[in-house]
Write a protein that holds these residues in place. Structure first.
Motif, PDB file in Angstrom:
ATOM      1  N   SER A  34      42.362  45.491  43.896  1.00  0.00           N
ATOM      2  CA  SER A  34      43.591  45.533  44.687  1.00  0.00           C
ATOM      3  C   SER A  34      44.184  46.934  44.639  1.00  0.00           C
ATOM      4  O   SER A  34      43.901  47.718  43.726  1.00  0.00           O
ATOM      5  CB  SER A  34      44.623  44.542  44.137  1.00  0.00           C
ATOM      6  OG  SER A  34      44.112  43.235  44.125  1.00  0.00           O
ATOM      7  N   LYS A  35      45.035  47.223  45.618  1.00  0.00           N
ATOM      8  CA  LYS A  35      45.770  48.487  45.671  1.00  0.00           C
ATOM      9  C   LYS A  35      47.230  48.167  45.389  1.00  0.00           C
ATOM     10  O   LYS A  35      47.838  47.345  46.071  1.00  0.00           O
ATOM     11  CB  LYS A  35      45.621  49.110  47.053  1.00  0.00           C
ATOM     12  CG  LYS A  35      46.217  50.481  47.211  1.00  0.00           C
ATOM     13  CD  LYS A  35      45.433  51.568  46.515  1.00  0.00           C
ATOM     14  CE  LYS A  35      44.103  51.815  47.174  1.00  0.00           C
ATOM     15  NZ  LYS A  35      43.298  52.820  46.479  1.00  0.00           N
ATOM     16  N   ALA A  36      47.774  48.807  44.363  1.00  0.00           N
ATOM     17  CA  ALA A  36      49.184  48.647  44.020  1.00  0.00           C
ATOM     18  C   ALA A  36      49.944  49.873  44.512  1.00  0.00           C
ATOM     19  O   ALA A  36      49.516  51.006  44.271  1.00  0.00           O
ATOM     20  CB  ALA A  36      49.361  48.497  42.517  1.00  0.00           C
ATOM     21  N   THR A  37      51.052  49.644  45.202  1.00  0.00           N
ATOM     22  CA  THR A  37      51.888  50.737  45.670  1.00  0.00           C
ATOM     23  C   THR A  37      53.336  50.462  45.297  1.00  0.00           C
ATOM     24  O   THR A  37      53.736  49.313  45.115  1.00  0.00           O
ATOM     25  CB  THR A  37      51.793  50.910  47.209  1.00  0.00           C
ATOM     26  OG1 THR A  37      52.199  49.683  47.836  1.00  0.00           O
ATOM     27  CG2 THR A  37      50.381  51.271  47.646  1.00  0.00           C
ATOM     28  N   VAL A  77      43.730  48.361  40.938  1.00  0.00           N
ATOM     29  CA  VAL A  77      43.786  47.354  39.880  1.00  0.00           C
ATOM     30  C   VAL A  77      42.552  46.477  40.022  1.00  0.00           C
ATOM     31  O   VAL A  77      42.255  45.982  41.114  1.00  0.00           O
ATOM     32  CB  VAL A  77      45.061  46.481  39.990  1.00  0.00           C
ATOM     33  CG1 VAL A  77      45.097  45.443  38.879  1.00  0.00           C
ATOM     34  CG2 VAL A  77      46.314  47.342  39.980  1.00  0.00           C
ATOM     35  N   ILE A  78      41.836  46.292  38.921  1.00  0.00           N
ATOM     36  CA  ILE A  78      40.681  45.410  38.889  1.00  0.00           C
ATOM     37  C   ILE A  78      41.075  44.162  38.089  1.00  0.00           C
ATOM     38  O   ILE A  78      41.628  44.281  36.994  1.00  0.00           O
ATOM     39  CB  ILE A  78      39.465  46.080  38.218  1.00  0.00           C
ATOM     40  CG1 ILE A  78      39.120  47.407  38.889  1.00  0.00           C
ATOM     41  CG2 ILE A  78      38.279  45.129  38.159  1.00  0.00           C
ATOM     42  CD1 ILE A  78      38.672  47.305  40.313  1.00  0.00           C
ATOM     43  N   ASP A  79      40.804  43.001  38.636  1.00  0.00           N
ATOM     44  CA  ASP A  79      41.073  41.738  37.943  1.00  0.00           C
ATOM     45  C   ASP A  79      39.820  40.884  37.937  1.00  0.00           C
ATOM     46  O   ASP A  79      39.105  40.804  38.946  1.00  0.00           O
ATOM     47  CB  ASP A  79      42.183  40.947  38.650  1.00  0.00           C
ATOM     48  CG  ASP A  79      43.545  41.552  38.433  1.00  0.00           C
ATOM     49  OD1 ASP A  79      44.024  41.541  37.283  1.00  0.00           O
ATOM     50  OD2 ASP A  79      44.128  42.031  39.415  1.00  0.00           O
ATOM     51  N   GLY A 101      53.333  36.265  43.164  1.00  0.00           N
ATOM     52  CA  GLY A 101      53.750  36.731  41.843  1.00  0.00           C
ATOM     53  C   GLY A 101      54.067  38.214  41.803  1.00  0.00           C
ATOM     54  O   GLY A 101      55.222  38.615  41.665  1.00  0.00           O
ATOM     55  N   PHE A 102      53.024  39.027  41.948  1.00  0.00           N
ATOM     56  CA  PHE A 102      53.210  40.463  41.767  1.00  0.00           C
ATOM     57  C   PHE A 102      53.943  41.127  42.931  1.00  0.00           C
ATOM     58  O   PHE A 102      54.810  41.969  42.705  1.00  0.00           O
ATOM     59  CB  PHE A 102      51.863  41.143  41.493  1.00  0.00           C
ATOM     60  CG  PHE A 102      51.369  40.863  40.098  1.00  0.00           C
ATOM     61  CD1 PHE A 102      51.768  41.658  39.037  1.00  0.00           C
ATOM     62  CD2 PHE A 102      50.545  39.788  39.848  1.00  0.00           C
ATOM     63  CE1 PHE A 102      51.345  41.393  37.738  1.00  0.00           C
ATOM     64  CE2 PHE A 102      50.117  39.511  38.561  1.00  0.00           C
ATOM     65  CZ  PHE A 102      50.511  40.311  37.493  1.00  0.00           C
ATOM     66  N   SER A 103      53.632  40.766  44.166  1.00  0.00           N
ATOM     67  CA  SER A 103      54.271  41.437  45.298  1.00  0.00           C
ATOM     68  C   SER A 103      55.679  40.925  45.585  1.00  0.00           C
ATOM     69  O   SER A 103      56.538  41.690  46.016  1.00  0.00           O
ATOM     70  CB  SER A 103      53.413  41.294  46.559  1.00  0.00           C
ATOM     71  OG  SER A 103      52.241  42.078  46.436  1.00  0.00           O
ATOM     72  N   LEU A 130      51.097  44.599  46.014  1.00  0.00           N
ATOM     73  CA  LEU A 130      49.664  44.587  45.763  1.00  0.00           C
ATOM     74  C   LEU A 130      48.965  44.052  46.997  1.00  0.00           C
ATOM     75  O   LEU A 130      49.418  43.068  47.584  1.00  0.00           O
ATOM     76  CB  LEU A 130      49.312  43.694  44.567  1.00  0.00           C
ATOM     77  CG  LEU A 130      49.072  44.436  43.255  1.00  0.00           C
ATOM     78  CD1 LEU A 130      50.378  44.861  42.655  1.00  0.00           C
ATOM     79  CD2 LEU A 130      48.291  43.595  42.306  1.00  0.00           C
ATOM     80  N   ALA A 131      47.879  44.697  47.357  1.00  0.00           N
ATOM     81  CA  ALA A 131      47.070  44.253  48.490  1.00  0.00           C
ATOM     82  C   ALA A 131      45.625  44.146  48.022  1.00  0.00           C
ATOM     83  O   ALA A 131      45.062  45.117  47.506  1.00  0.00           O
ATOM     84  CB  ALA A 131      47.172  45.247  49.644  1.00  0.00           C
TER      85      ALA A 131
END
Length: 136
Positions: free
Chosen positions: A81-84, A98-100, A15-17, A65-66
């Motif tokens: 996660s780390k968003a770049t 990012v915290i989910d 989804g996000f990546s 996102l990782a």
């Protein structure tokens, strides 16, 4: 996808990546309780997740996102996660945490709390002062 961890990772990776919106139809319940600040809440569950993916990918160009830490406790997945990517307005590279917190039932996402570090994003693009301002 057989586990909640796999479902969560699909949301992040596909989804996000990658921008694959079909993951929302696969993993979201029709009713999703959404708690993330500024997220749409008046749509069916898959549409809420699709809007979040589109908003995130529009806010950060080349978003990746990782997952850096993840824990499953009962029906809930907690992740950091780390968003770049690149801020599309300034062209500056950005990196935020990012915290989910995602709760699942019957193989579907039914509740989400998300906390992207928007202060770090604003700081990196120059919208906040470089050093903290001290009160007199």
């Amino acid at each position: 996808m057989s586990t909640n961890l796999e479902r969560f990772k699909a949301i992040i990776e596909r989804g996000f990546s990658q921008g694959d919106l079909t993951v929302a139809d696969e993993v979201c319940a029709e009713r999703l309780i959404e708690h993330e600040y500024l997220s749409k809440t008046d749509l069916p569950g898959p549409q809420i997740l699709k809007a979040q993916i589109e908003d995130a990918r529009g806010s950060i160009k080349n978003l990746r996102l990782a997952v850096e830490a993840i824990v499953e406790a009962g029906d809930t997945v907690w992740a950091r996660s780390k968003a770049t990517g690149v801020d599309p307005r300034s062209g500056k590279p950005v990196t935020i945490d990012v915290i989910d917190i995602c709760r699942f039932a019957d193989g579907k996402l039914i509740e989400h709390r998300g906390v992207p570090d928007r202060f770090a994003l604003l700081h990196q693009i120059g919208a906040l002062p470089l050093t903290p301002q001290r009160l007199p």
